[in-house]
Design an enzyme around this catalytic site. Sequence first.
Site, PDB file in Angstrom:
ATOM      1  N   ASP A  14       0.819  -1.224   0.000  1.00 53.83           N
ATOM      2  CA  ASP A  14       0.000   0.000   0.000  1.00 53.83           C
ATOM      3  C   ASP A  14       0.847   1.266   0.000  1.00 53.83           C
ATOM      4  OD1 ASP A  14      -2.407  -1.662   0.405  1.00 53.83           O
ATOM      5  OD2 ASP A  14      -1.586  -1.945   2.414  1.00 53.83           O
ATOM      6  N   GLU A 178     -11.226   0.264  -3.019  1.00 57.14           N
ATOM      7  CA  GLU A 178     -10.592   0.639  -1.751  1.00 57.14           C
ATOM      8  C   GLU A 178      -9.396   1.527  -2.063  1.00 57.14           C
ATOM      9  OE1 GLU A 178      -9.241  -2.926   0.168  1.00 57.14           O
ATOM     10  OE2 GLU A 178      -8.385  -3.736  -1.660  1.00 57.14           O
TER      11      GLU A 178
END
Length: 501
Positions: A14, A178
Site C-alpha cells: 500500500d 478501496e
Amino acid sequence: MRYTNPVIFSDYSDPDVIRVGEDFFMVASSFNFVPGVPVLHSKNLVEWELINYVLPKIPFEGYEKVNHGNGAWAPSLRYHGGKFYCLIPFPDEGIFVSETQDIYGEWSPIRPLLSGKGFIDPCPIWEDNRCFVAFAFAKSRAGFNSKIALFETDENLQTPAKKYDIIYFNPDISPVIEGPKLYKRGKYFYILAPAGGVKTGWQVALRSKKLKGDYETKIVLVQGSTTVNGPHQGALVDLDDGGERWVFLHFQDLGAYGRVVHLQPAKWVDGWVILGEETYDNMAGNPAKGGEYPVNIKTDYKLVQTDEFDGKTLSPIWQTPANRKAEWCEMKGGMKLNCAYYGGKSIANAPQLFLQKVLYENFSIKTKCKLSLKEDGDEAGFIVFGKEYGYVCVVRSNGQNYLEIRKGSIGGGEDETLCRSQPYDDNYVTFQMSARRVSPDTFLYKFTFGGSAFTHKFYATPAVWTGARVGVYARSSAQSDGFATFKFFRCTENKSALLSF
C-alpha cells in the site's frame, strides 16, 4: 538511465508517495509490526532508502501480544503548510493522524480523526482552508465494502469528524474498491483507487468537479497479458507542479515475497490519466516492464538486509510482531538477545522475534551467534516466518545444548521438532540459509547449521497480509538470565537461480 520493475522487490504494501521539492517520500503498511509505518526517501523514484518510522509502538490495548494482520493498515502521506501529515487507519479503532516538521525526526503521538471499526485507507486533500479525507471500508469490520466515503476536518487536522458521506458506490464497474487517493488537477477532483481485489484487480480513476461527486469512472490500468497481477493500491506523483509529467507507483502481491512496488508512466489524455504502457487510444494501460528514470539523478540509496551489529542502537531494518520491550535486546558486543520468558508451545505468537523483510528473489543468509544459554528451556535461533514457518535453533535441555530444526503454523498448535542433534558443546553456532524462487510467489529455502550436514528444506508462505520474513530470536520457557549474542547477519543476493538444492 533505465530501471526494471519492480523498483522495490520487497514487502512495502500500500505505498503512498509524495514529492517535496526535489525529494520523494514513501510510507507503507506495517500491520502489527513495530516500529510501524516505514518512511522511505528517494531522489529519483527508483532507488530508495529507509529513513524513519512514524510509530515507535502501537498505542492500543492488545499490542503487547502478537496481533497478526491488525495494526497500521494503508497509511497516506501529505505535505501541507510546512508539515508532513501521515493518516493511519487501524481497522478496529479508526483513522488517526500524526505530524512532523522533520520527516527524519520524531513524529507526534497519533490523535483520532474518525473513531470506529472498518474505516481504512484514508487520504486527505485541502480545499478552501479545510481538509477533507476520503476513505474506504473493510467488510470484515464494517459489514460492507465497495464504497468510498468522505469526512471533513479543519485545516490542521485537529478536529475529529462526527459523520461522513458516501460519495461513490458503483459495484458493477468498481467492486471491492478501496485505497482511494485524492488529487486535484485543473477543474477536476480525482480519486485513484484499486478495484476487483488484490490478486486480480485493476486501477480506476474517478473524477468530479465537486468533492462529494457525482463521480465519473474510467479503468486506467489492467494486468492485460503481463505477469503483473493486481495491479493494486498506489500513488500518483506530480513531477512538475501540475504540468504533464506524472508517474504512478503501486504494489503487486507476490505471496511469500510480499507486496513489491512497481513504477509506471502516467499520461493525461482528455482529462483522464492513463497508467502504464499505452494499449489502444485512451484505453487502460498495461504494467510496464521498466523505463527511463523519471528524474535523471543517480544515487547510492538502497535497502539492506545485512547488519554487522556494530552500532550503539538497533538498525531500523528490524521489526518485532508486537510492541517491543527494552529487556529483549541490547547492543552489547553484537545484538544481545536475552532469553525472555515466553510460555507458548509454538513460536507463532512469540513477541520477541526480530524480523526483517526479504529483498531478493534468490539469496543466502549467514548469521553467527555466541551462546550463553543457562537454564533448561533457553533457546536461540534463526527463523523464516509466515503462516507456515520453519526455524533452526539451539535449545538447552537437561543441562546440555542441542541443535534442532522445527516447523509450525499460525494457529496450528505446538511446533513440530523434525530433527535433533547429539549434545552440542560449541559456544558458537552459525545458522545458514539458501533461498531460491521456484514460482512467481514462492521461494524454497534450505537451512544448514552447526558446521554439519544438518539440513532441511521448506517452502516459504506469506504471513497475515505480509510476505515471509527472516530473523532471529531468543526466548525461554522459564525465568532465566540466559542470552545469545548475534555477531552479524549477512544477506547475499544470488544472481543465479541455480542454487545447490
